[in-house]
Design an enzyme around this catalytic site. Structure first.
Site, short mmCIF file in Angstrom:
data_model
loop_
_atom_site.label_atom_id
_atom_site.label_comp_id
_atom_site.label_asym_id
_atom_site.label_seq_id
_atom_site.Cartn_x
_atom_site.Cartn_y
_atom_site.Cartn_z
N LYS A 110 -65.95 -50.74 49.74
CA LYS A 110 -64.34 -50.83 49.59
C LYS A 110 -64.12 -51.28 50.98
CE LYS A 110 -65.01 -46.45 49.04
NZ LYS A 110 -64.66 -45.07 49.18
N LEU B 24 -71.59 -44.34 54.83
CA LEU B 24 -71.82 -42.86 55.16
C LEU B 24 -72.87 -42.19 54.05
CD1 LEU B 24 -70.75 -40.00 55.86
CD2 LEU B 24 -69.11 -40.14 53.91
N TYR C 81 -61.89 -28.19 54.32
CA TYR C 81 -62.84 -28.82 53.42
C TYR C 81 -63.63 -29.92 54.31
CZ TYR C 81 -63.89 -32.35 49.62
OH TYR C 81 -64.71 -32.96 48.82
N TYR C 82 -63.11 -30.57 55.23
CA TYR C 82 -64.12 -31.35 55.93
C TYR C 82 -64.66 -31.06 57.07
CZ TYR C 82 -62.55 -35.54 53.34
OH TYR C 82 -62.26 -36.55 52.38
N HIS D 52 -56.88 -37.68 56.40
CA HIS D 52 -56.95 -36.48 55.54
C HIS D 52 -56.03 -35.49 55.66
CE1 HIS D 52 -60.29 -38.49 53.27
NE2 HIS D 52 -61.18 -38.36 54.47
N HIS E 232 -52.25 -33.46 55.36
CA HIS E 232 -50.91 -33.38 54.64
C HIS E 232 -49.64 -33.41 55.61
CE1 HIS E 232 -53.26 -32.58 50.58
NE2 HIS E 232 -53.74 -33.50 51.13
N HIS F 209 -46.19 -28.55 49.15
CA HIS F 209 -46.47 -27.44 49.89
C HIS F 209 -45.25 -26.43 49.88
CE1 HIS F 209 -48.90 -31.10 50.77
NE2 HIS F 209 -49.72 -30.32 51.00
N GLU G 232 -54.18 -1.41 27.56
CA GLU G 232 -52.75 -1.58 27.31
C GLU G 232 -51.81 -0.58 27.95
OE1 GLU G 232 -52.32 -1.83 23.13
OE2 GLU G 232 -53.75 -3.46 22.65
#
Lengths: 709, 709
Positions: free
Chosen positions: B129, B142, B251-252, B409, B411, B460, B660
């Site tokens: 890519k 990678l 995440y990273y 990455h 936001h 967000h 209930e």
């Protein structure tokens, strides 16, 4: 013959009660009490159950007594207070019997005297609804019955603690007026062959046993006129099918079961000679086992008809059911598996036995079965087909709903089907539109969307003709008719159920055949769904698949409504659906792949240039945010008289987000071809990379109903 | 000072390797092997881990060797095959060391010879890519680095089994060309101060140790020029903040951690005198602990920036992290709690110690902390505020994102906030728009909606000005700026964090203050959110709350778009939002109650007649069904220069569908009144049934930043 046999049994019943002196004598009995007390320390599950009962009892004795004048509807303050009060009374009664600590008995004594001081002054509940008879403690008489069923058990537990004077006060000013209210003022409910009637007779009958009122017991068992036309025994005979299926569906089967079981348990203690569990061909036993079979492996009940989807095997009714079935009826080791999942037992004789046997390691995995369950009290009003493949950790399960309407809580969803796999719903049912006990949502009652959406045909995975619901959504006509079973069979590699519905629409016959087939090259059994429609006039046929998950592939051209959404129709539920996109295929078939719970599902279907595939989202005309935004693809044949929908669903591959791997994201089916479709025979070909399978369904042949070559 | 200290350490590093003869010497070492082998039978978690490694190894030896010519992108056949191959190699290496069964070593030998026979003939991957340098085995360089990091460990395990001739073949025709490719042909990646660079240097350095190539190790540690400007040590210094936070987000951080840890482990074995875990003020240790603190109690990482929401503490990177932190760095007992949740260890020296200590009952509950985590390698680029209240079974957690952009990455969500309670998300982040490894979804890569939706500000829970994203969605400008911390403090009853962002819009200053406050009459700490906007021009201000759950109450007039839905805007993510309804309030405030995971949440906010409350659903302009249909209410001030959003969120009551019952369906707050809002001070009143609380925020005072009376 069966009916006569039942009448004969009714006549035989002997109203000699066993030892009235014994208290308690319902779930917990004087005779087994020492063993239960010992068991509370010995068997983990019983111990856990008692810890939680005692916690509730301790909460009760710490709080000030609160017996408010009834005022609020479901979910409101006085409603919840009276509800917790009956739970407190039972918990304190039980805690007293196990610990012998007086504070618990004293709580029951004091609160019952408070009720006795007020009850006679309470008129009908101010929040009564036109749809249901009013109670005096609660807005519905039904809740009053439930209250009494719990409270009488608590009273039974502290009976020996109370002075004669206190007993007299409580009985004269509370229980006798309550029973008069339930049995006489509400004679209509008392005489109903309906789950509300069961709660009523259970309240009256159980109170009759504890207070030694034979008259009440007789009427509870055989109706106000003691003729067997109404009352508990008539309910047992008429409310369940011979397979133990309750016509309103699993959600109400669960709910209805509890008063049956509690009253049966009391009958079994006081009048064991009645052999109540064997009554009516053992239908109560069957009803418990059938309730268990009406669940998926995640414990959730099949949410057909009006059903809250949260309900699982862990609900209290089934804890009673499993404990009593195991203790009083038949000690099947696989019931212990369910009890283990419930993670509790009732602190009772039955709970003792279950906890003891689990501790002894007697549990075996619950055996889920492939079944045809008849509906109707004679077993002649259609039924449910349940197909299952795989073990309890990874089971495919398909339900074909070919049962009767199920009265007022029934949905207009003849030949609806549900599909589960890998622990979750794949093609799902909306269930009911209701936020139970949440006052801001229509007072916690069924929402108007229950009628305008949840009951309508398009809310289900079955065919809608001309965008009009089955029976035009009219209950009377629907209740008068039922689908019929054409075929049911199960072998190792092939499970099939086929049902027919001739009355949902004038001059349109619907036949649906569902099969789970093991074919070598597929990872999992293939789900085959063949929906045949025969009519002499042209119609629009819609077959929705309400899927759970996210679409990952649609290999055919799609027009997406990216700038504006409009409802798909004006009524019969179509007004609640936004049309997101419309696809069409020129290849003779199409496929939708989606990802649900980390597994892929591909549904391959017949589709020629005249077919449309509509992608929709629920949520139009929903000003109060009452609906969940479920999604479907609808196979639509805009104009046809006869038509055959064939849809094949593969369960394949998986994604593992932790390991970041993906396997088998594509299905094996390359294409699907219709060979022929006549009134008697439907046949088609499934083409994979390596093989061609020819499927023939002979609707008129029991011998060779389906062949796969 | 810190930078100088680090340079000093670099100079001190001594390139004397310990015993090169020893194999294996990375996760599993010759010295501890006998104990690990014994532990596999003794400690349940290690046993379980080995059973699963052995299962993979057994799968490997049963399957035919498959070393296909590289062809497919992520998720495709050759991609997945080469991926499973490196897992096979490591599993077989480990299984060989534990069992000494030759078949496992033989598998590694044979498959590595097959790679060695082909590798040099493979050109750059055909699916490369433009966005990432190409690999030869995989589409990204990678992945080739990751492959080598695993494979070299497997090789190390079977080193002693191999003949000298086989070793020569494998090293000459596979590892040496691979390293040349990674270190020289891809020198740019090798020199990057970025997680891709870390994988590259780890692959080179670890291979250097195993093959006794000092030159490779030196370059891996200090860069191609061996000057410390690039390479592993520079990465350690520059990629983490002094608090161990990795700027791309949790995440990273998780993903980046693994090569750091593996290489650090190898360094620690081969060159213990480097004290690599203490290097850079112990930042690697901090990075592991910070990664754990970047999760909610359900184990999920905070999904800020590009993040797949499935990622939890159970991911392999954190299994390595926890094992190594516990074994090599500091044996904190609460790490064992995480290891227990991970339910596995690495079959290694570290895994042995963890499994042994868990078996010995040394585990303590993991200690989640209230923290301010700085961002930027000098700790001066904003950061994350994490507030927590309650124990691990029922924890409220609020995150204020006042960190730097986080590179490509990141936001555009300055001052975004997330809210968790009761084990689940309440106000959530969309995460990234991506179906990892699912080829039919943009080849498993980030979807175009990641840019058009997930990165945009409106996705967000933070303020959008004039329907335009922060920094107009431009990375360069965003990367050049960062928010700043105004205040952070935590006491028993009050936790506060406040951040300011001056650059997201021209001439608009955004200041957000979030507090979790224990006030006697509330069931749970109250979440206070004060968002101050100062501008000299009029703008539209939108503050969305992306909630999870179902709305149960909106006590103000609402106009619902029941017949037609249209997108809320044309770009910056607004094109993906359907506007369902618009509400307004004339009382000065409004409230939305919703039900999530059986608990109620009520957000009470300031709203006068000029305010709008927009109810929206995600999903417009989504022709490929790529988006989840999340929901929000947006507080909208259509025209204002200065403005103050105040929103108070109560967590209250619950519903129990099994029993209930419903408790506490209403919040305690009756109303909310603005007192004043100036550049220096915001103040308002919270009115409950019984009390009036006055809240004052002094933005300029560290001493009395917030007062509640």
């Amino acid at each position: 013959m069966i009916a006569m046999h039942k009448m004969f049994l009714v006549c035989l019943i002997n109203f000699t009660f066993t030892s009235f002196a014994q208290h308690p004598s319902i779930m917990l009995t004087q005779a087994r009490l020492p063993e239960v007390i010992k068991g509370v320390y010995e068997y983990p599950l019983l111990k856990k159950a008692f810890v939680s009962v005692k916690a509730l009892a301790d909460e009760a004795v710490k709080n000030p007594f609160n017996v408010p004048i009834p005022r609020d509807g479901g979910g409101g303050f006085t409603h919840e207070q009276h509800k917790i009060n009956y739970q407190y009374i039972l918990a304190c009664g039980t805690a007293y019997q196990i610990t012998k600590e007086k504070k618990y008995a004293e709580f029951v004594r004091t609160i019952l005297l408070k009720y006795a001081a007020q009850y006679e002054t309470w008129p009908l509940h101010p929040q009564q609804k036109p749809s249901n008879p009013a109670g005096r403690i609660f807005w519905q008489n039904l809740n009053d019955c439930v209250w009494q069923v719990y409270v009488i058990q608590g009273y039974d537990m502290v009976y020996n603690y109370l002075s004669v004077a206190d007993r007299n006060t409580i009985e004269q000013h509370l229980f006798i007026p309550v029973i008069k209210f339930l049995m006489e003022d509400n004679q209509e409910t008392f005489s109903r062959i309906h789950n509300h009637g069961t709660w009523d007779v259970a309240a009256v009958g159980m109170t009759g046993y504890v207070l030694n009122k034979k008259d009440w017991v007789e009427k509870a068992l055989k109706g106000s006129k003691v003729d067997g036309v109404t009352g508990f025994l008539a309910q047992v005979n008429q409310l369940f099918s011979p397979d133990g299926y309750y016509t309103e569906g699993p959600y109400y089967q669960r709910y209805a079961l509890l008063p049956f079981l509690l009253f049966a348990r009391a009958i079994n203690e006081y009048q064991p000679q009645m052999k109540i569990y064997e009554y009516g061909n053992g239908v109560l036993k069957k009803a418990i086992h059938t309730a268990l079979q009406l669940t998926y492996t995640n414990g959730a009940f099949f949410p057909i008809n009006d059903a809250l989807k949260d309900k699982t095997l862990e609900s209290e009714e089934l804890v009673y059911g499993v404990d009593l079935a195991y203790c009083d009826i038949q000690s099947d080791a696989d019931l212990l598996d369910i009890a283990t999942k419930q993670d509790r037992v009732i602190v009772s004789d039955a709970g003792l036995k279950v906890a003891k046997d689990i501790a002894a390691g007697k549990s075996k995995p619950f055996i889920y079965k492939t079944l045809w369950l008849t509906d109707g009290n004679k077993g002649d009003k259609g039924g449910l087909g349940i197909l299952r493949a795989g073990d309890n950790n990874d089971q495919q399960c398909v339900l074909l709903k070919a049962s009767a309407q199920g009265m007022g809580h029934g949905h207009f969803d003849r030949l609806n089907f549900l599909y589960y796999d890998n622990g979750v719903e794949v093609f799902s049912d909306y269930g009911s539109a209701r936020f139970l006990n949440i006052e801001t949502k229509s007072g916690g009652e069924y929402l108007s969307e229950n009628k305008t959406w949840a009951k309508q045909t398009i809310a289900h995975n079955t065919v809608v003709v001309d965008q009009v619901s089955h029976f035009k959504g009219e209950l009377t006509k629907a209740q008068a008719n039922h689908p019929e079973l054409i075929y049911f069979n199960t072998t190792n590699d092939l499970q099939v159920v086929s049902g027919i519905e001739k009355n949902a629409y004038d001059n349109v016959t619907l036949t649906r055949t569902i099969a789970l087939v093991t074919l070598g090259e597929f990872e999992k059994p293939l789900l085959i769904d063949v929906f045949q429609i025969r009519s002499d006039k042209e119609h629009q046929y819609d077959l929705p698949f309400w899927y759970q998950g996210q679409i990952t592939n649609t290999p055919f051209p799609i027009q997406s409504n990216t700038k504006k959404l409009e409802p798909l129709g004006k009524d019969f539920g179509y007004q609640h659906i936004w049309l997101n996109a419309t696809g069409s295929s020129t290849t003779g078939n199409g496929a939708v792949t989606f990802l649900q719970n980390k597994r892929f599902y591909t549904t391959t279907f017949l589709a020629d240039s005249s077919s449309l595939i509509k992608f929709v989202t629920l949520g139009a005309n929903d000003p109060n945010f009452n609906l969940r935004n479920e999604k479907a693809f609808i196979l639509c044949q805009p104009k046809a008289n006869n038509h055959l929908f064939v849809s094949l669903t593969e369960s394949h591959g998986n994604t593992n987000p932790t390991a970041e791997t993906t396997t088998g994201p594509k299905g094996k089916i390359k294409s699907l071809k219709l060979i022929s479709d006549t009134a008697g025979v439907s046949s088609f070909q499934i083409i994979t990379e390596t093989k061609v399978y020819t499927i023939v369904i002979n609707y008129n042949s029991k011998q060779t109903f389906i062949s796969i070559k």
